[in-house]
Design an enzyme around this catalytic site. Structure first.
Site, PDB file in Angstrom:
ATOM      1  N   CYS A 133       0.925  -1.217   0.124  1.00  0.00           N
ATOM      2  CA  CYS A 133      -0.201  -0.020   0.119  1.00  0.00           C
ATOM      3  C   CYS A 133       0.770   1.364  -0.160  1.00  0.00           C
ATOM      4  CB  CYS A 133      -0.850  -0.228   1.047  1.00  0.00           C
ATOM      5  SG  CYS A 133      -2.032   1.363   1.354  1.00  0.00           S
ATOM      6  N   CYS A 136      -0.434   4.136   2.091  1.00  0.00           N
ATOM      7  CA  CYS A 136      -0.277   4.041   3.492  1.00  0.00           C
ATOM      8  C   CYS A 136       1.296   4.266   3.909  1.00  0.00           C
ATOM      9  CB  CYS A 136      -0.562   2.683   3.852  1.00  0.00           C
ATOM     10  SG  CYS A 136      -2.264   1.917   3.218  1.00  0.00           S
ATOM     11  N   ASP A 137       2.310   3.789   3.321  1.00  0.00           N
ATOM     12  CA  ASP A 137       3.531   3.474   3.701  1.00  0.00           C
ATOM     13  C   ASP A 137       4.631   4.514   2.726  1.00  0.00           C
ATOM     14  OD1 ASP A 137       2.649   1.572   5.393  1.00  0.00           O
ATOM     15  OD2 ASP A 137       2.946   0.124   4.180  1.00  0.00           O
TER      16      ASP A 137
END
Ligand code: NAP
Length: 340
Positions: A133, A136-137
């Site tokens: 992701c 997300c990261d």
């Protein structure tokens, strides 16, 4: 027998549980034996869930959602579903331990599973450089050299997004042409921070506590070479978890559970679906949570339409007249019937 069973414990499942539990329906949440909390349990810091300006670790966010559902008497079972029979008015859900649970409504929130490469160190380094992701990261990889695996729209979208942070993003693809749309290809070829590595697959991921490098294997010659990177984003597609429902619930062409319009209503009365299992596009924690809300409200409204004699024996049933149906907006046909 219960009023409601929720299958899944990601943001969609737990949010459905919070709403249903607050409506005093005492839902049973089948949370899985091994994947309690869903995909966010694999994520490190979540920076884009509203209400947490400092960010929150994925597992902690899911623990909080669970605690919020339990606060209102949602009951959680840590087992996997072995089979379901959704066809009758009373739905039957059989768990791996052999127990059978019955309910008048079921919310399916089984999510989707990111495809994995199937390499030995992939899981060990998940959250430590290996990610599924970028949104997300990605921010953890500022000024670093990283790679994305895959040749579809997801891979190129992630690669372009990651160039906001990383100095260099390799796109590693197993063929010499991309599956992604032309517009994404053009954008990616024009991005100076992206370098394509053609005809290559990942043969190994290395690093003690954090990704330090990968081994690339040429898919034509078999030749192997190392590539030093600190992050590896895997974007080789993902599959909605629908196997339990094949032959019962209608699916879309994309393989997600089909629902009517913007509702959670499936082809079977009393069965509702929410989150990634119905969403081929957005797949965010916050959209899944919102989708869980929709499912709980749709299910509440459906239950309120059932005859009293059917409802009376169900756990969580409150005598008609005293159970508010908070904010329900649609009937089983997907028609708008109330206020937003
Ligand atoms: P996808 O289109 O199925 O692409 C998956 C890619 O991963 C393919 O290039 C495939 O290679 C590769 N791949 C699959 N298994 C692999 C393996 N084991 N090892 C190495 N590579 C592997 O999946 P997606 O990119 O997630 O897209 C899914 C759908 O969502 C598509 O319809 C896409 O158009 C859509 N989508 C659209 C947007 C957008 O419009 N902005 C963004 C994201 C996704 P091969 O090409 O060799 O098969």
């Amino acid at each position: 027998m219960r009023q409601m069973i929720i299958i899944g414990s990601g943001p969609a499942g737990y949010t459905a549980a919070i709403y249903a539990a607050r409506a005093e329906l005492q839902p049973l949440v089948i949370a899985s034996a091994v994947e309690v909390g869903g995909e966010l349990m694999n994520t490190t810091e979540v920076e884009n869930f509203p209400g947490f300006p400092e960010g929150i670790m994925g597992p902690e966010l899911m623990e909080r959602m669970q605690a919020q559902a339990e606060r209102f008497q949602a009951e959680i079972v840590y087992d996997d579903v072995a089979s379901v029979d959704l066809t009758g008015q009373v739905k039957k859900v059989t768990l791996n331990d052999g127990s059978v649970h019955e309910a008048l409504s079921v919310v399916v929130a089984t999510g989707s599973a990111y495809r994995k490469l199937g390499l030995p160190d992939e899981d060990r380094l998940s959250g430590y450089g290996v990610s599924w992701c970028a949104t997300c990261d990605g921010a953890f990889f500022r000024k670093q050299e990283i790679a994305v695996v895959g040749g579809g729209d997801s891979a190129l979208e992630e690669a372009n997004f990651l160039t906001r942070f990383a100095d260099k993003v390799y796109v590693i693809h197993r063929r010499d042409s991309l599956r992604a749309s032309k517009i994404m290809q053009t954008r990616s070829f024009a991005n100076e921070k992206i370098e394509f590595v053609w005809n290559s697959e990942i043969a190994g991921i290395h690093g003690e506590t954090q990704v330090e490098s990968v081994t690339l294997r040429d898919t034509e010659t078999g030749e192997e070479r190392p590539l030093g990177i600190t992050g590896l984003f895997i974007a080789i597609g993902n599959d909605p978890r629908t196997h339990l429902f094949h032959g019962q619930l209608d699916l879309t062409e994309e393989g997600t559970i089909a629902v009517k319009g913007r509702t959670s209503i499936t082809n079977i009365p009393g069965v509702f679906a929410a989150g990634d299992v119905i969403d081929p596009t957005y797949r965010q924690a916050v959209t899944a949570a919102a989708s869980g809300t929709v499912a709980a409200l749709d299910a509440e409204h459906y239950l309120a339409s059932l005859p009293e004699e059917l409802l009376a024996p169900a756990t969580g049933h409150v005598d008609s007249g005293s159970a508010p149906v908070a904010g329900s907006t649609v009937d089983q046909e997907g028609e708008l019937v109330g206020e937003h």
